[in-house]
Design an enzyme around this catalytic site. Structure first.
Site, mmCIF file in Angstrom:
data_model
loop_
_atom_site.group_PDB
_atom_site.id
_atom_site.type_symbol
_atom_site.label_atom_id
_atom_site.label_comp_id
_atom_site.label_asym_id
_atom_site.label_seq_id
_atom_site.Cartn_x
_atom_site.Cartn_y
_atom_site.Cartn_z
ATOM 1 N N SER A 90 3.827 -27.551 -20.633
ATOM 2 C CA SER A 90 5.184 -28.055 -20.423
ATOM 3 C C SER A 90 5.303 -28.554 -18.987
ATOM 4 O O SER A 90 4.295 -28.627 -18.267
ATOM 5 C CB SER A 90 6.208 -26.985 -20.756
ATOM 6 O OG SER A 90 5.964 -25.869 -19.964
ATOM 7 N N LYS A 124 13.558 -38.277 -21.588
ATOM 8 C CA LYS A 124 13.010 -37.012 -22.091
ATOM 9 C C LYS A 124 13.745 -36.717 -23.386
ATOM 10 O O LYS A 124 14.924 -36.338 -23.391
ATOM 11 C CB LYS A 124 13.217 -35.896 -21.069
ATOM 12 C CG LYS A 124 12.589 -34.589 -21.488
ATOM 13 C CD LYS A 124 12.609 -33.610 -20.329
ATOM 14 C CE LYS A 124 11.920 -32.305 -20.636
ATOM 15 N NZ LYS A 124 12.301 -31.668 -21.871
#
Ligand code: IVH
Length: 676
Positions: A90, A124
């Site tokens: 991540s 995103k």
């Protein structure tokens, strides 16, 4: 594949097939990736039907990559684990410009002084990440992120996403990372259905997408209308020198890309992009929760490497969730179609994420207790992508002294009947089938687009019809006439005519929609369709005993014991039977039977019962028989000429076939008969 022994006409059929496949793929891409369709749903359906017809008459043309083969029929028992080629890490994240400046400074410090650094900045996407593997130009495996190292294999589920090409013009291995999202408008539809089916709506698109990916039945996944947007290619460096160019190359290969990235040369252009992205995010059909700023050059990415947790070449810039504070004026209790009581926050209207919000979900007593929400409180509501705003916090410090603790009522707010709790359930229900609120909601549900699709029947009209006693159940709709409608307020003859026409037209809706419309607990649209496939007519359904239900539905894929039980309970409930009989007496949903007798073709005059596990879903086999002029019986009875037996056929079916003189044939023989 076309071989030399085939005739010209077979070759023509072959190229017609490829042409249709290409056309459908093109329109899938326009619709599901670019969100810019060129043709109407009607025209699309026509193309799709042509392909199904061509493949039915020429099964040798069917390929595994045909658009008709996206949705597999067999649900899985379980998902299995797969290990990712490389870990799915991540990102470090920030909400502030100064931290973004720090990130850029760190990047520059770790590269040579004279190096030019460019950044690829991308939205995103707020969904669920997946890995997609292509080998020899074919999509061969897909998996969830899981714990980053190991995910769950969901290839079949991903195949249902129409924006994902199953074949691409690139034979080298490709491992892609992408975000599965659901468009807000599609989520509204999914949630509408869930609410009406007595299920909790999803709080946000992310939950709906990630839950959707992990479902066991690909047919249900297909109904979520998920979309994919690729954000990384592991072999990127072999395609191009930088992220931005790779994203463009992947788009050219027909892969689903958001195509909203921008190459920026420093903090000023990055901030400009972020500000404009934040401002326009509500105009996007999907949710984003920020942007990802990536060093564009793969060579530089490689030199920057990663820390123990994150890559050093990327950072997520998160937008602040949209929140507002307002006063909780009241807690209203709504009664749904199934009688379930739900508390809803009535708010002082407040501007939030571009809309004025005056109601928010409170879910249930437990949630109210844990928030400690009381009428008069100042509450915070949030809409971080959520369709239905949520009350997320209560300012107990500013509470009026003596504000009372809220308790769900003991009686139904609509009809005053004492509420009950069923078994272990948390939900409180009004048990009165004649409750005006229950009747209103049932009629609303019955008329919805996905059920009987009755236009002109709005909420206020339904209120009037119920209040004036003109309609006490959905069957009463079919007894309305001009005379009865005269008494309604602000409802002229033209409106009455339109409404009566819409109600009459709905009689032609197929049985599956009627089943969805009357609403059997636990039976959603897919199960309604399966049930209708087996029952074929409403009369058949009404004739079933509890044992019949068990026998006919117990073996259907995806029909769990609780669902079978729910159908049996429904069909043996006196009041439900009365309702179905009343509907049947009005000639509703007879269309399927009529169709069976009208068609002519190679199977004209022949009757079939289909049983066992076949190579395609039973409804497709039924449709093929009907299209070829045959008739379909749901069980072998006097006059049934053929029993089409797949795998795992029950002994009772075979005995019935012998007793009634029906010939037992297999699927291949049926196929040969259809081809004449
Ligand atoms: S790049 C090593 N780009 O955000 C690079 N991620 O917090 C990894 N996401 O797991 C991520 N949109 O699920 C990247 N344009 C985008 C993205 C994106 C959404 C998600 C992704 C990832 C998470 C990282």
């Amino acid at each position: 594949m076309i071989t030399g022994r085939q005739t010209m006409s077979d070759k023509t059929k072959g190229s017609r097939h490829s042409e249709l496949v290409r056309e459908i793929q093109y329109h899938d891409h326009r619709y599901y990736v670019l969100d810019d369709p060129e043709i109407s749903d009607f025209e699309y359906d026509r193309l799709y039907r042509s392909l199904v017809e061509l493949e039915t008459s020429h099964p040798e043309l069917v390929t595994a990559d045909s658009p008709t083969k996206r949705v597999g029929a067999t649900p899985r028992a379980d998902l299995v684990s797969v290990t990712h080629v490389a870990p799915m890490t991540s990102l470090d994240n920030t909400y502030s410009e100064s931290e973004l400046r720090d990130f850029i400074r760190r990047v520059k410090e770790n590269l040579a002084d004279d190096e030019v650094v460019r950044f690829c900045v991308e939205p995103k996407l707020d969904g669920a990440s997946v890995e997609l593997v292509y080998r020899q130009g074919r999509f061969v495996q897909g998996s969830t992120r899981g714990d980053g190292t190991t995910g769950e294999e969901i290839t079949e589920n991903l195949r249902t996403i129409r924006g994902l090409p199953l074949v691409i013009e690139h034979r080298d291995p490709l491992t892609l990372r992408a975000e599965a999202v659901i468009f807000r408008r599609d989520l509204e539809r999914v949630n509408e259905r869930r609410l009406l089916e007595g299920e909790q709506p999803f709080a946000n698109p992310r939950n709906a997408a990630s839950g959707g990916l992990r479902m066991l039945d690909p047919r249900e996944v297909a109904e979520r209308h998920l979309r994919l947007f690729v954000w990384q290619c592991l072999e990127g460096a072999s395609l191009a020198p930088s992220q931005a160019i790779v994203l463009d190359r992947l788009a050219a290969l027909g892969l689903p890309m958001h195509q909203r990235h921008k190459v920026c040369d420093g903090i000023d252009t990055i901030m400009e992009y972020l500000t404009s992205l934040d401002r326009s995010r509500r105009d996007l059909p999907f949710d984003i929760d920020g942007a990802v700023v990536k060093v564009d050059s793969f060579a530089q990415q490689g030199r920057l490497g990663k820390t123990a947790k994150f890559p050093r070449w990327a950072i997520a810039f998160k937008f602040a969730a949209e929140r507002a504070q307002t006063r909780l004026l009241d807690i209203a209790v709504q009664v749904g179609r199934t009688g379930v009581l739900t508390p809803v926050a009535v708010l002082e209207p407040v501007q939030l994420a571009g809309t004025v919000v005056s109601r928010a979900s409170l879910h249930n007593q437990q949630n109210i207790d844990s928030l400690d929400a009381r009428i008069g409180d100042l509450v915070s509501i949030e809409k971080a992508g959520e369709i239905i705003p949520q009350v997320i916090a209560v300012d107990t410090g500013s509470r009026f002294p003596g504000a009372a603790v809220f308790r769900m009522p003991d009686t139904c707010p609509s009809c005053g009947t004492t509420v009950v709790r069923r078994g272990e359930e948390v939900a409180l229900r009004c048990p009165n089938a004649r409750c005006p609120a229950v009747i209103r909601q049932s009629i609303l549900h019955f008329s919805r687009r996905f059920a009987m699709d009755i236009d002109h029947l709005g909420e206020s009209l339904i209120d009037q019809l119920v209040e004036r006693g003109l309609v006490a159940d959905v069957a009463d709709l079919y007894q309305l006439d001009m005379n009865a409608l005269k008494v309604l307020d602000r409802f002229g003859p033209k409106s009455a005519e339109n409404l009566l026409r819409a109600i009459a037209t709905s009689k032609e809706q197929p049985l599956e929609r009627l089943i969805t419309g009357v609403g059997i607990e636990l039976i959603g649209q897919v199960a309604s369709r399966q049930l209708a496939e087996v029952a074929i007519t409403l009369e058949n359904l009404l004739a079933w005993t509890a044992e019949d239900v068990q026998e006919k539905l117990g073996t259907i894929d995806g029909f769990g014991p609780k669902m079978v039980e729910a159908v049996a309970v429904f069909l043996t409930d006196e009041s439900k039977r009365n309702l179905l009989n009343k509907i049947a007496a009005q000639g509703v949903s007879r269309a399927q039977v009529a169709n069976q007798t009208q068609r002519t073709g190679p199977l004209s005059g022949k009757s079939f019962c289909v049983t066992g596990v076949l190579t395609r879903p039973r409804d497709e086999v039924h449709a093929a028989i009907l299209a070829a002029g045959g008739t379909v019986h749901d069980k072998v009875k006097k006059g049934t000429q053929f029993l089409v037996a797949g795998d795992k056929v029950g002994k009772s079916k075979l005995d019935a076939a012998k007793k009634n003189g029906a010939e037992i044939i297999d699927e291949a023989r049926l196929h040969a008969m259809i081809l004449g």
